[in-house]
Design a protein around this motif. Sequence first.
Motif, PDB file in Angstrom:
ATOM      1  N   SER A 164     -31.610  14.848   1.304  1.00  0.00           N
ATOM      2  CA  SER A 164     -32.228  14.486   2.794  1.00  0.00           C
ATOM      3  C   SER A 164     -31.645  13.571   3.596  1.00  0.00           C
ATOM      4  CB  SER A 164     -33.674  14.351   2.397  1.00  0.00           C
ATOM      5  OG  SER A 164     -34.402  15.526   1.843  1.00  0.00           O
ATOM      6  N   LEU A 165     -31.414  12.181   2.548  1.00  0.00           N
ATOM      7  CA  LEU A 165     -30.672  11.400   3.434  1.00  0.00           C
ATOM      8  C   LEU A 165     -29.059  11.688   3.879  1.00  0.00           C
ATOM      9  CD1 LEU A 165     -30.489   8.365   4.123  1.00  0.00           C
ATOM     10  CD2 LEU A 165     -29.638   7.877   1.643  1.00  0.00           C
ATOM     11  N   ALA A 166     -28.663  12.467   2.948  1.00  0.00           N
ATOM     12  CA  ALA A 166     -27.158  13.024   3.258  1.00  0.00           C
ATOM     13  C   ALA A 166     -27.234  13.740   4.521  1.00  0.00           C
ATOM     14  CB  ALA A 166     -26.721  13.706   2.023  1.00  0.00           C
ATOM     15  N   ALA A 167     -28.102  14.627   4.589  1.00  0.00           N
ATOM     16  CA  ALA A 167     -28.277  15.468   5.775  1.00  0.00           C
ATOM     17  C   ALA A 167     -28.513  14.593   6.944  1.00  0.00           C
ATOM     18  CB  ALA A 167     -29.410  16.623   5.544  1.00  0.00           C
ATOM     19  N   VAL A 168     -29.492  13.610   6.821  1.00  0.00           N
ATOM     20  CA  VAL A 168     -29.649  12.973   8.007  1.00  0.00           C
ATOM     21  C   VAL A 168     -28.470  12.107   8.595  1.00  0.00           C
ATOM     22  CG1 VAL A 168     -30.901  10.894   8.638  1.00  0.00           C
ATOM     23  CG2 VAL A 168     -32.122  12.540   7.555  1.00  0.00           C
ATOM     24  N   GLU A 169     -27.769  11.538   7.549  1.00  0.00           N
ATOM     25  CA  GLU A 169     -26.515  10.807   7.959  1.00  0.00           C
ATOM     26  C   GLU A 169     -25.551  11.714   8.570  1.00  0.00           C
ATOM     27  OE1 GLU A 169     -25.683   9.081   4.184  1.00  0.00           O
ATOM     28  OE2 GLU A 169     -26.744   7.144   4.500  1.00  0.00           O
ATOM     29  N   LYS A 170     -25.397  13.037   7.935  1.00  0.00           N
ATOM     30  CA  LYS A 170     -24.528  13.833   8.681  1.00  0.00           C
ATOM     31  C   LYS A 170     -24.712  14.262  10.052  1.00  0.00           C
ATOM     32  CE  LYS A 170     -22.514  18.513   8.090  1.00  0.00           C
ATOM     33  NZ  LYS A 170     -22.515  19.659   7.165  1.00  0.00           N
ATOM     34  N   ARG A 171     -26.138  14.446  10.609  1.00  0.00           N
ATOM     35  CA  ARG A 171     -26.574  14.566  11.815  1.00  0.00           C
ATOM     36  C   ARG A 171     -26.315  13.356  12.612  1.00  0.00           C
ATOM     37  NH1 ARG A 171     -32.276  17.860  12.246  1.00  0.00           N
ATOM     38  NH2 ARG A 171     -31.800  17.409  14.334  1.00  0.00           N
ATOM     39  N   ALA A 172     -26.778  12.248  11.968  1.00  0.00           N
ATOM     40  CA  ALA A 172     -26.404  11.021  12.697  1.00  0.00           C
ATOM     41  C   ALA A 172     -24.942  10.708  13.239  1.00  0.00           C
ATOM     42  CB  ALA A 172     -26.910   9.522  12.174  1.00  0.00           C
ATOM     43  N   ARG A 173     -23.998  11.042  12.512  1.00  0.00           N
ATOM     44  CA  ARG A 173     -22.702  11.162  12.723  1.00  0.00           C
ATOM     45  C   ARG A 173     -22.258  11.973  13.765  1.00  0.00           C
ATOM     46  NH1 ARG A 173     -22.176  10.302   6.931  1.00  0.00           N
ATOM     47  NH2 ARG A 173     -21.549  12.757   6.858  1.00  0.00           N
ATOM     48  N   ALA A 174     -22.904  13.011  14.060  1.00  0.00           N
ATOM     49  CA  ALA A 174     -22.858  14.146  14.653  1.00  0.00           C
ATOM     50  C   ALA A 174     -23.385  13.848  16.112  1.00  0.00           C
ATOM     51  CB  ALA A 174     -23.126  15.591  14.523  1.00  0.00           C
ATOM     52  N   GLY A 175     -24.190  12.682  16.028  1.00  0.00           N
ATOM     53  CA  GLY A 175     -25.257  12.167  17.390  1.00  0.00           C
ATOM     54  C   GLY A 175     -26.334  13.074  17.549  1.00  0.00           C
ATOM     55  N   ASP A 176     -26.585  13.814  16.482  1.00  0.00           N
ATOM     56  CA  ASP A 176     -27.900  14.611  16.452  1.00  0.00           C
ATOM     57  C   ASP A 176     -28.951  14.161  15.883  1.00  0.00           C
ATOM     58  OD1 ASP A 176     -29.310  16.896  17.307  1.00  0.00           O
ATOM     59  OD2 ASP A 176     -28.865  17.914  15.371  1.00  0.00           O
ATOM     60  N   ALA A 177     -28.924  12.690  15.256  1.00  0.00           N
ATOM     61  CA  ALA A 177     -30.081  12.125  14.472  1.00  0.00           C
ATOM     62  C   ALA A 177     -30.202  10.623  14.922  1.00  0.00           C
ATOM     63  CB  ALA A 177     -30.006  12.371  13.175  1.00  0.00           C
ATOM     64  N   SER A 178     -31.150  10.003  15.168  1.00  0.00           N
ATOM     65  CA  SER A 178     -31.396   8.511  15.664  1.00  0.00           C
ATOM     66  C   SER A 178     -31.328   7.755  14.403  1.00  0.00           C
ATOM     67  CB  SER A 178     -32.686   8.289  16.465  1.00  0.00           C
ATOM     68  OG  SER A 178     -33.728   8.581  15.357  1.00  0.00           O
TER      69      SER A 178
END
Length: 418
Positions: A164-178
């Motif tokens: 889950s953390l890996a998925a959040v960090e991936k979305r954060a790098r794409a600008g899709d997660a805070s």
Amino acid sequence: MMIRWLLIGLLTVSGTAQAVRPIDPPGLLPTEIARPLLEQDPGVAAARAGLEVALQEAGILDQSPHEWATRVTGQRRVQDYGPGNSATGNRREWQAGIERTIRLPGKAAADRSIGKATVEESQARHGEALHEAARELMALWVDWLAAERARELAELNLQSAQASLAAVEKRARAGDASKLDVSIAHAELAEQRRMENDAKTQASAAWLRLSTRFPGLKRQVLALPTPLPIGEGAAFWRERILAESDALKVVQAQMRKAQAHAERARADKTPDPTLGVYTASEIDGRERISGVMISVPIPGGVRGSRSAKAIAAVEVSRQEVELKQRQLEAEIASAVATARGAYDSLHIANEGAAAMQENARLMQRAYALGEAELQALLLARRQATVAMNNALQGQVAALRAYYRLLVDAHLIWDLEHD
């Protein structure tokens, strides 16, 4: 998915509980390992020593409590022939005899019955000590396997948190997660690490309890098996467990001992006679006396009171047997109902756990695709964790109930030989 091992060795019933063959279910300690652990248990060893004491007691009761007694007396007879008479009046005299109290035949038979009942009670106590040790070994063994399984689930949950953390960090790098989402994912990972560490601690503690209570056991983790349904009826378990119950045998032996004591007290209303022979020498051996002595105590009211007391004690023992049997019947009925209910609950819990795991998997995929919020994912993960832990607890409860029936019925670990 939970690892399932089917328990083989279904009970073969041929109409009576005694016709059932012992079984060796997978997931439980094999007999060649469990039996030495039980024999070395201090409580079992103490009961075994108590059996030797009972055998010695029976040997004592088989013999007469009376012993030979010797009696020797010496005296000097002095006769006064008056003043001025120089004749001596000193005469040496003695008397010697041997005697023994004779135990009447009815009392001897009662004493032997008391000795036999004492041995039977001690044998039953040894079996009960073995039974209680088996119960404890079974419970500690299941607790350890359950703790190891809980540790495995905690490791899986930790891996899910890392994913889950890996998925959040991936979305954060794409600008899709805070950054807040990343922080929440890190906090969730830390919580799962704590829970995984707690599970490791509980597994280590469970092993220490088991290995300390039963030293000599090698650490070999087995998969926690899934119990089979209780196919036999309540009547089967009632007959089998009552027939094998050492606790019931103890009170039954105590009742037989009380009956033997009552017979002894009834026979003791007639006192044991004492027979003896003696010889005597009087007047410096000029007179020799020999004879036979018979002594019989005159019985009083105490003997009758003791007999009445012993007869009343028999009724007490008879009621204790009835009470113990009713208690066992209630425990057996409850144990069978509990085993069946636990098995049904386990299937319900497994269905819920499977659904929650599938929900968490879909939510993980949806979050990775940007179709779900982080809080929804974490909630799905927590629900899946709770459901899996509930299924594990249901599995443990069902195993405990099933194994306890096997222990109480003396169907494992050669308990039927004791």
